[in-house]
Design an enzyme around this catalytic site. Structure first.
Site, PDB file in Angstrom:
ATOM      1  N   TYR A  73       0.960  -1.255  -0.065  1.00 36.61           N
ATOM      2  CA  TYR A  73      -0.011  -0.078  -0.044  1.00 36.61           C
ATOM      3  C   TYR A  73       1.025   1.124  -0.135  1.00 36.61           C
ATOM      4  O   TYR A  73       1.960   1.174  -0.766  1.00 36.61           O
ATOM      5  CB  TYR A  73      -0.788  -0.041   1.180  1.00 36.61           C
ATOM      6  CG  TYR A  73      -2.202   0.899   0.996  1.00 36.61           C
ATOM      7  CD1 TYR A  73      -3.251   0.744  -0.184  1.00 36.61           C
ATOM      8  CD2 TYR A  73      -2.638   1.878   1.761  1.00 36.61           C
ATOM      9  CE1 TYR A  73      -4.155   1.224  -0.363  1.00 36.61           C
ATOM     10  CE2 TYR A  73      -3.397   2.710   1.551  1.00 36.61           C
ATOM     11  CZ  TYR A  73      -4.353   2.617   0.746  1.00 36.61           C
ATOM     12  OH  TYR A  73      -5.354   3.144   0.485  1.00 36.61           O
ATOM     13  N   LYS A 130     -20.709 -20.649  -9.167  1.00 36.88           N
ATOM     14  CA  LYS A 130     -19.992 -20.621 -10.321  1.00 36.88           C
ATOM     15  C   LYS A 130     -18.602 -19.987 -10.065  1.00 36.88           C
ATOM     16  O   LYS A 130     -17.636 -20.636 -10.827  1.00 36.88           O
ATOM     17  CB  LYS A 130     -20.708 -19.323 -11.127  1.00 36.88           C
ATOM     18  CG  LYS A 130     -20.337 -19.420 -12.679  1.00 36.88           C
ATOM     19  CD  LYS A 130     -21.337 -20.403 -13.349  1.00 36.88           C
ATOM     20  CE  LYS A 130     -21.093 -20.569 -14.718  1.00 36.88           C
ATOM     21  NZ  LYS A 130     -22.066 -21.313 -15.596  1.00 36.88           N
TER      22      LYS A 130
END
Length: 407
Positions: free
Chosen positions: A38, A93
């Site tokens: 970060y 899925k």
């Protein structure tokens, strides 16, 4: 003994809710790691991507990330349950993408069934992803949504209910025809169900060599024929000049019956009226268009497939979409085109004709399995799928000019 309902609800709720999660792919053990992950280190890939958007494939997970997106308008056999209620299916899925092809997924449920709003949402978030898998969107809206998004975006946009189903049907049918001594160009085909899966499947079969004049599509009002005035654009493409107007009429002398509709719509009389050595793909789930045990008892010359895992020859989309996307992502394809679909069909069909490895037999508790009436399509746990299908799809992407990377 617990019921399927109880087991399914427990499976989804425990030990933590849902079926998919994210995980960290880089070290995070030190202050230096966090400074790279970060601020301030993260600014460097931001600058690179700002200069060249293609750099997102190098510095982010975009290239292996697929969005599974639905509006919840046609969820399984449950119908229009809405976006949020469809979330367990979209997570499922995602589980299949990861389990079979190591593709990461964000499932996204869009709470609108307005075509324009839905397209706008998908277009505006597409940059996050390497591919878009549209899921459980009702016809005929799904055709317009997919076509327009494909034109807007330079990543694969793929409606699995259309093309994934079509690929597996076509692969199984090619092998069934070979066993029955027939060819795709000569057979009379009846397709019951003129929605997303039906029209896409017939489009693919026509591209593979089926004669559209020998193909009768049937919706809830009967055969799609040129005398009907109630057909939308997609159905009109399959209207033929025929005096066969009912499903019973269409089945007479038919070589192939493909059911993508609802339970128990094929009668014994319809089955018996079919040609010698018929093929029946009764794919309505969980209850097929005709009971396979009844059908096989009536016709010893029949090859039968269903959508169920407890009968031979399951037509299962998991044989297709993970590997289609794996191949497309590996060469950074701009789309999944007809050549890539055909490559998947031919590879799946060929694989079923090869000797079955022992690990596949063990996974299904079988002593043996050979190409024949009870084995026309590979099993989902066949590890060769991951090896063969993506390479064939990727090569087809390269050959057809839609790949941005070499294989």
């Amino acid at each position: 003994m617990s019921t399927l309902k109880e087991d399914a609800l427990k499976y989804h709720a425990e030990p933590r809710p849902g079926k998919i999660a994210t995980h960290i792919t880089k070290p995070t053990a030190t202050q230096r790691d966090l400074a790279l992950a970060y601020s301030p280190g993260v600014a460097e890939p931001v600058r690179e991507i700002h200069k060249d958007p293609e750099a997102a494939y190098r510095y982010t997970g975009k290239g292996n990330l697929v969005a599974v997106i639905s509006d919840g308008s046609a969820v399984l056999g449950l119908g229009n349950v809405g976006a949020l209620a469809g979330k367990p299916v979209m997570e499922g899925k995602g589980l299949l993408f990861k389990r079979f092809a190591d593709i990461d997924v964000f499932d996204i449920e869009v709470a609108t069934q307005d075509v324009e709003e839905f397209i706008t949402v998908v277009k505006n978030i597409a940059g996050t992803f390497g591919g878009i898998n549209l899921e459980d969107i009702s016809a005929p809206r799904c055709f317009e949504i997919e076509k327009r998004l494909q034109a807007m975006l330079d990543i694969p946009v793929f409606h699995d209910d259309q093309h994934g189903t079509a690929v597996i049907i076509a692969a199984g049918l090619m092998n069934a025809l070979e066993l029955q001594g027939k060819t795709l160009a000569e057979v009379n085909i009846v397709c019951v169900g003129a929605g997303a899966a039906g029209i896409a499947s017939m489009n693919l079969l026509a591209a593979l060599g089926a004669n559209k004049q020998k193909l009768l599509m049937v919706d809830s009002k009967g055969v799609l024929h040129t005398g009907r005035t109630d057909l939308n654009t997609f159905k009109r493409d399959y209207a033929v000049d025929t005096d066969k107007h009912t499903l019973a009429d269409a089945c007479q002398g038919a070589d192939v019956f493909i059911g993508l509709s609802g339970p128990d719509i094929m009668s014994i009389e319809m089955l018996n009226s079919m040609a010698a050595n018929p093929i029946v793909f009764a794919l309505s789930n969980p209850d097929p268009e005709i009971n396979p045990n009844v059908a096989l008892a009536l016709r010893s010359d029949l090859i039968m497939a269903t959508g169920r895992s407890d009968h031979p020859n399951q037509i299962n989309n998991v044989l297709g979409f993970p590997f289609l996307f794996r191949g497309a992502l590996d060469v950074r394809a701009r789309c999944i085109n007809i050549d890539m679909l055909k490559a998947a069909v031919y590879t799946l069909a060929a694989l079923a004709r090869e000797p079955v490895p022992q690990d596949v037999l063990d996974a299904y508790g079988l002593a043996s399995l050979t190409f024949g009436k009870d084995y026309i399509i590979p099993k989902p746990f066949d590890l060769r799928l991951r090896e063969r299908v993506p390479i064939a799809v990727a090569q087809a992407a390269i050959d057809s000019g839609v790949a941005r990377l070499p294989l």
